[in-house]
Design a protein around this motif. Structure first.
Motif, PDB file in Angstrom:
ATOM      1  N   SER A 164       0.823  -1.216   0.000  1.00 11.30           N
ATOM      2  CA  SER A 164       0.000   0.000   0.000  1.00 11.30           C
ATOM      3  C   SER A 164       0.858   1.267   0.000  1.00 11.30           C
ATOM      4  N   ASP A 165       1.864   1.293   0.869  1.00 14.97           N
ATOM      5  CA  ASP A 165       2.718   2.487   0.951  1.00 14.97           C
ATOM      6  C   ASP A 165       3.464   2.747  -0.349  1.00 14.97           C
ATOM      7  N   LEU A 166       4.037   1.692  -0.916  1.00 16.91           N
ATOM      8  CA  LEU A 166       4.780   1.854  -2.160  1.00 16.91           C
ATOM      9  C   LEU A 166       3.840   2.235  -3.307  1.00 16.91           C
ATOM     10  N   ALA A 167       2.643   1.648  -3.330  1.00 16.25           N
ATOM     11  CA  ALA A 167       1.671   1.993  -4.371  1.00 16.25           C
ATOM     12  C   ALA A 167       1.303   3.472  -4.277  1.00 16.25           C
ATOM     13  N   GLN A 168       1.077   3.974  -3.061  1.00 15.04           N
ATOM     14  CA  GLN A 168       0.758   5.393  -2.890  1.00 15.04           C
ATOM     15  C   GLN A 168       1.922   6.274  -3.344  1.00 15.04           C
ATOM     16  N   ASP A 169       3.137   5.880  -2.998  1.00 10.30           N
ATOM     17  CA  ASP A 169       4.315   6.642  -3.426  1.00 10.30           C
ATOM     18  C   ASP A 169       4.426   6.685  -4.945  1.00 10.30           C
ATOM     19  N   LEU A 170       4.180   5.542  -5.583  1.00 11.95           N
ATOM     20  CA  LEU A 170       4.267   5.490  -7.045  1.00 11.95           C
ATOM     21  C   LEU A 170       3.233   6.400  -7.692  1.00 11.95           C
ATOM     22  N   VAL A 171       2.003   6.355  -7.185  1.00 16.43           N
ATOM     23  CA  VAL A 171       0.952   7.204  -7.758  1.00 16.43           C
ATOM     24  C   VAL A 171       1.289   8.676  -7.534  1.00 16.43           C
ATOM     25  N   GLN A 172       1.829   8.988  -6.372  1.00 19.10           N
ATOM     26  CA  GLN A 172       2.255  10.370  -6.123  1.00 19.10           C
ATOM     27  C   GLN A 172       3.317  10.786  -7.138  1.00 19.10           C
ATOM     28  N   ASP A 173       4.281   9.903  -7.394  1.00 18.19           N
ATOM     29  CA  ASP A 173       5.315  10.194  -8.392  1.00 18.19           C
ATOM     30  C   ASP A 173       4.719  10.387  -9.788  1.00 18.19           C
ATOM     31  N   VAL A 174       3.705   9.583 -10.114  1.00 13.02           N
ATOM     32  CA  VAL A 174       3.039   9.717 -11.415  1.00 13.02           C
ATOM     33  C   VAL A 174       2.437  11.115 -11.543  1.00 13.02           C
ATOM     34  N   PHE A 175       1.763  11.570 -10.487  1.00 13.48           N
ATOM     35  CA  PHE A 175       1.143  12.892 -10.556  1.00 13.48           C
ATOM     36  C   PHE A 175       2.173  14.020 -10.526  1.00 13.48           C
ATOM     37  N   ILE A 176       3.303  13.802  -9.907  1.00 13.29           N
ATOM     38  CA  ILE A 176       4.383  14.790  -9.969  1.00 13.29           C
ATOM     39  C   ILE A 176       4.873  14.912 -11.414  1.00 13.29           C
ATOM     40  N   CYS A 177       5.018  13.759 -12.079  1.00 16.04           N
ATOM     41  CA  CYS A 177       5.421  13.781 -13.503  1.00 16.04           C
ATOM     42  C   CYS A 177       4.380  14.526 -14.342  1.00 16.04           C
ATOM     43  N   LEU A 178       3.103  14.255 -14.041  1.00 17.76           N
ATOM     44  CA  LEU A 178       2.040  14.953 -14.774  1.00 17.76           C
ATOM     45  C   LEU A 178       2.180  16.459 -14.575  1.00 17.76           C
ATOM     46  N   TRP A 179       2.360  16.888 -13.343  1.00 17.53           N
ATOM     47  CA  TRP A 179       2.474  18.318 -13.058  1.00 17.53           C
ATOM     48  C   TRP A 179       3.666  18.926 -13.808  1.00 17.53           C
ATOM     49  N   ASP A 180       4.782  18.215 -13.805  1.00 18.37           N
ATOM     50  CA  ASP A 180       5.985  18.721 -14.474  1.00 18.37           C
ATOM     51  C   ASP A 180       5.801  18.847 -15.987  1.00 18.37           C
ATOM     52  N   LYS A 181       4.971  17.989 -16.580  1.00 21.03           N
ATOM     53  CA  LYS A 181       4.825  17.965 -18.050  1.00 21.03           C
ATOM     54  C   LYS A 181       3.445  18.417 -18.515  1.00 21.03           C
ATOM     55  N   ASP A 194       2.040  21.128 -19.268  1.00 19.73           N
ATOM     56  CA  ASP A 194       1.967  22.075 -20.392  1.00 19.73           C
ATOM     57  C   ASP A 194       2.376  21.438 -21.719  1.00 19.73           C
ATOM     58  N   LEU A 195       3.038  20.298 -21.672  1.00 22.02           N
ATOM     59  CA  LEU A 195       3.544  19.664 -22.884  1.00 22.02           C
ATOM     60  C   LEU A 195       2.653  18.548 -23.414  1.00 22.02           C
ATOM     61  N   LEU A 196       1.573  18.232 -22.690  1.00 23.47           N
ATOM     62  CA  LEU A 196       0.721  17.113 -23.098  1.00 23.47           C
ATOM     63  C   LEU A 196       0.039  17.391 -24.424  1.00 23.47           C
ATOM     64  N   ASP A 197      -0.116  16.338 -25.190  1.00 24.48           N
ATOM     65  CA  ASP A 197      -0.748  16.405 -26.504  1.00 24.48           C
ATOM     66  C   ASP A 197      -2.258  16.232 -26.340  1.00 24.48           C
ATOM     67  N   ALA A 198      -3.023  17.228 -26.749  1.00 23.05           N
ATOM     68  CA  ALA A 198      -4.485  17.194 -26.589  1.00 23.05           C
ATOM     69  C   ALA A 198      -5.129  16.070 -27.401  1.00 23.05           C
ATOM     70  N   GLU A 199      -4.400  15.512 -28.348  1.00 20.87           N
ATOM     71  CA  GLU A 199      -4.927  14.423 -29.171  1.00 20.87           C
ATOM     72  C   GLU A 199      -4.829  13.065 -28.454  1.00 20.87           C
ATOM     73  N   LYS A 200      -4.066  13.014 -27.394  1.00 23.76           N
ATOM     74  CA  LYS A 200      -3.833  11.747 -26.701  1.00 23.76           C
ATOM     75  C   LYS A 200      -4.587  11.721 -25.379  1.00 23.76           C
ATOM     76  N   SER A 201      -4.790  10.532 -24.850  1.00 25.30           N
ATOM     77  CA  SER A 201      -5.517  10.338 -23.602  1.00 25.30           C
ATOM     78  C   SER A 201      -4.620  10.614 -22.401  1.00 25.30           C
ATOM     79  N   VAL A 202      -5.123  11.388 -21.455  1.00 25.26           N
ATOM     80  CA  VAL A 202      -4.384  11.668 -20.230  1.00 25.26           C
ATOM     81  C   VAL A 202      -4.243  10.382 -19.413  1.00 25.26           C
ATOM     82  N   LEU A 203      -5.318   9.611 -19.377  1.00 26.63           N
ATOM     83  CA  LEU A 203      -5.283   8.364 -18.608  1.00 26.63           C
ATOM     84  C   LEU A 203      -4.224   7.413 -19.166  1.00 26.63           C
ATOM     85  N   ALA A 204      -4.150   7.274 -20.469  1.00 25.24           N
ATOM     86  CA  ALA A 204      -3.133   6.410 -21.078  1.00 25.24           C
ATOM     87  C   ALA A 204      -1.730   6.913 -20.729  1.00 25.24           C
TER      88      ALA A 204
END
Length: 195
Positions: free
Chosen positions: A43-60, A62-72
């Motif tokens: 559970s702890d590691l899973a939460q850490d990983l998801v937090q890292d995923v959202f940190i990556c999202l925040w960092d990028k 502005d660069l996301l492609d509107a043609e692609k799925s955010v979930l993917a």
């Protein structure tokens, strides 16, 4: 998140990045956590990983492609992070096997020496908890280095009884080490040194 919410996300990114981020976070956090937990069973590691995923999202964001799925995109980041954990664990396990196989001379303060001491302590505690007959047989085998036949003769028991008692003792010790801390792969490898 349906197509309309995906569209809203990309519109919000231009006007209110924090609100866009919160929209995606609220919509996807739980499904990402479930996926991570299913793969790594922590559970702890899973939460850490998801937090890292959202940190990556925040960092990028502005660069996301509107043609692609955010979930993917989020699942791809999560998959890569999980794969990196598997790779690190494999490297650690190979290292532990190599260190124990070579019987490298270690000083008293090395990690291996400390782990061996901890392992010995755990095993000694479990031996003390064994039923008297099992404990006696185990000690005769491991400390006095008697053969199964010699133990059977000394205790007036059948060789099969000795084998059964030893097998039960080994199983208890393996389970005790595993229950103690399954993340310490080195302990599991070192246990063969004492069994």
């Amino acid at each position: 998140m349906n197509g309309e919410l995906e569209s809203n996300f990309f519109l919000l990114v231009r006007s209110d990045k924090a609100k866009a981020f919160q929209l995606v976070f609220d919509a996807y956090w739980e499904s990402l956590y479930k996926q991570a937990y299913k793969k790594i069973h922590s559970s702890d590691l899973a939460q850490d990983l998801v937090q890292d995923v959202f940190i990556c999202l925040w960092d990028k964001i502005d660069l996301l492609d509107a043609e692609k799925s955010v979930l993917a995109y989020l699942y791809a980041i999560l998959r890569n992070k999980i794969l990196k954990i598997y790779e690190k664990d494999e490297v650690r396990l190979r290292y532990a096997i190599n260190v124990t196989a070579k019987e490298v001379a270690c000083d008293n303060y090395s990690q291996n020496t400390l782990l061996e001491k901890e392992l010995k302590k755990i095993i000694d505690q479990e031996i003390e908890l064994m039923p008297p007959r099992m404990k006696a047989i185990y000690i005769l085998k491991k400390e006095d280095e008697l053969s199964i036949k010699e133990i059977a003769d000394n205790l007036s028991l059948s060789e099969q009884t000795i084998k059964n008692q030893l097998q039960s003792a080994y199983n208890r010790l393996r389970n005790r080490v595993k229950d103690y801390d399954s993340s310490l792969a080195l302990l599991t490898i070192l246990i063969t040194k004492y069994l």
